[in-house]
Scaffold this motif. Structure first.
Motif, short mmCIF file in Angstrom:
data_model
loop_
_atom_site.label_atom_id
_atom_site.label_comp_id
_atom_site.label_asym_id
_atom_site.label_seq_id
_atom_site.Cartn_x
_atom_site.Cartn_y
_atom_site.Cartn_z
N ILE A 56 -5.76 -9.26 0.61
CA ILE A 56 -4.41 -9.75 0.88
C ILE A 56 -4.51 -11.08 1.61
O ILE A 56 -5.10 -11.17 2.69
N ALA A 57 -3.96 -12.12 1.02
CA ALA A 57 -3.99 -13.44 1.65
C ALA A 57 -3.16 -13.42 2.92
O ALA A 57 -2.03 -12.91 2.94
N SER A 93 2.97 -9.97 5.03
CA SER A 93 2.13 -10.55 3.98
C SER A 93 2.41 -9.99 2.60
O SER A 93 1.88 -10.50 1.60
N GLY A 94 3.18 -8.91 2.52
CA GLY A 94 3.43 -8.26 1.23
C GLY A 94 2.38 -7.24 0.87
O GLY A 94 2.36 -6.75 -0.27
N ALA A 95 1.52 -6.87 1.82
CA ALA A 95 0.42 -5.95 1.53
C ALA A 95 0.90 -4.60 1.03
O ALA A 95 0.35 -4.04 0.07
N VAL A 96 1.93 -4.05 1.67
CA VAL A 96 2.42 -2.72 1.28
C VAL A 96 3.00 -2.75 -0.13
O VAL A 96 2.69 -1.90 -0.96
N VAL A 119 7.40 -14.85 4.07
CA VAL A 119 7.87 -14.87 2.69
C VAL A 119 6.95 -15.71 1.81
O VAL A 119 6.58 -15.32 0.69
N ARG A 120 6.55 -16.87 2.32
CA ARG A 120 5.64 -17.73 1.56
C ARG A 120 4.32 -17.02 1.29
O ARG A 120 3.78 -17.06 0.18
N CYS A 121 3.80 -16.35 2.30
CA CYS A 121 2.54 -15.64 2.16
C CYS A 121 2.67 -14.46 1.20
O CYS A 121 1.81 -14.23 0.34
N ALA A 127 2.62 -12.17 -6.59
CA ALA A 127 2.90 -12.95 -7.80
C ALA A 127 2.26 -12.34 -9.04
O ALA A 127 2.89 -12.24 -10.11
N ASP A 128 1.00 -11.90 -8.90
CA ASP A 128 0.31 -11.37 -10.08
C ASP A 128 0.82 -9.99 -10.47
O ASP A 128 0.43 -9.45 -11.51
N LEU A 129 1.69 -9.42 -9.65
CA LEU A 129 2.28 -8.11 -9.94
C LEU A 129 3.73 -8.24 -10.38
O LEU A 129 4.43 -7.24 -10.55
N GLY A 130 4.19 -9.48 -10.56
CA GLY A 130 5.56 -9.71 -11.00
C GLY A 130 6.59 -9.48 -9.92
O GLY A 130 7.78 -9.34 -10.21
N GLY A 131 6.17 -9.46 -8.66
CA GLY A 131 7.10 -9.18 -7.57
C GLY A 131 7.97 -10.37 -7.20
O GLY A 131 7.58 -11.53 -7.38
N GLN A 132 9.15 -10.07 -6.70
CA GLN A 132 10.07 -11.09 -6.18
C GLN A 132 10.17 -10.93 -4.67
O GLN A 132 10.23 -9.81 -4.17
#
Length: 249
Positions: A56-57, A93-96, A119-121, A127-132
């Motif tokens: 996770i970045a 980070s969007g990890a979950v 949000v930027r992170c 992105a590679d999962l098609g998430g918004q």
């Protein structure tokens, strides 16, 4: 490695290997070692954190995902293995959200956070999962079309009581955004808001999951129950993880 040992890094050898693997040049490696020795969390030095087998970045100013939060993802996957609409609220980070989408397969994934840096992170990680990813305060950030459609609503809310922020380890206290840590006087302000709003957004039988602490768990369960959710508490003693799970009607 000597510099890391001198700075008190318990796993100096492992950390040195990660830094060398991430550094594009020897000069960059030296600079990264200096930053780590000065107290910057390793994840922010190398630019990523491990989470359920994914990289996770992460970047300065973003909450670093904790390994104990993997338990929340595991509980969500067990509770709703057929979920098709997933929301990661207070996403950091969007990890979950990324881990849930990876575990579930083809899903409609949304994530939201009030912090533009997060949000930027998060956009990099989903992105590679098609998430918004959306910016805003809790449910205000979400598209209205999600109302009544969410199968899994994961909310890794801030839950540290305001008066205890100063007691956190320096890596969290000094390097992570306060908005991602501070849960108000008893640590449950954000959790209560999420619980109260969730029923209007969940699909029939959809579930809300939030991480909390052992001490806060009874009050967190009461907040979920008071919102009309069928509620249970899942505990992993090994990971010191407590997850409240509420299922809508």
């Amino acid at each position: 490695m000597a510099a890391l040992r001198a700075a008190g890094c318990v796993f100096a050898e492992d950390e040195a290997e990660l830094i060398l693997a991430a550094a594009p040049t020897p000069d960059a490696a030296a600079s990264m070692v200096e930053r780590r020795a000065a107290g910057l969390p390793l994840e922010l030095v190398v630019g990523w954190a491990g989470f359920l087998g994914r990289r996770i970045a992460v970047e300065p100013g973003v909450f670093v995902p904790r390994r104990r939060t993997e338990f929340l993802v595991e509980q969500a996957l067990a509770q709703a293995p057929g979920a098709t609409v997933v929301v990661d609220l207070c996403c950091g980070s969007g990890a979950v959200g990324a881990a849930l989408a990876a575990g579930l397969g083809e899903v409609e994934l949304h994530a939201a956070d009030i912090d533009p840096v997060a949000v930027r992170c998060a956009r990099r990680n989903v992105a590679d999962l098609g998430g918004q990813v959306h910016t805003g305060d809790l449910f205000e950030a979400l598209p209205g079309g999600l109302r009544g459609r969410i199968d899994v609503l994961a909310a890794n809310v801030p839950y540290v009581p305001t008066g205890e922020i100063g007691l956190l380890p320096a890596e969290a206290r000094d390097h992570e955004p306060r908005v991602a840590l501070d849960g108000g006087a008893d640590g449950l302000d954000v959790l209560r808001r999420v619980a109260a709003g969730a029923p209007g957004w969940l699909a029939p039988g959809g579930c809300l999951l939030a991480e909390t602490s052992r001490r806060q768990a009874p009050a967190a369960v009461a907040a979920f129950t008071g919102a009309g959710l069928r509620t249970r508490l899942a505990v992993s003693e090994e990971r010191c993880a407590h997850v409240v799970i509420g299922v809508g009607p």
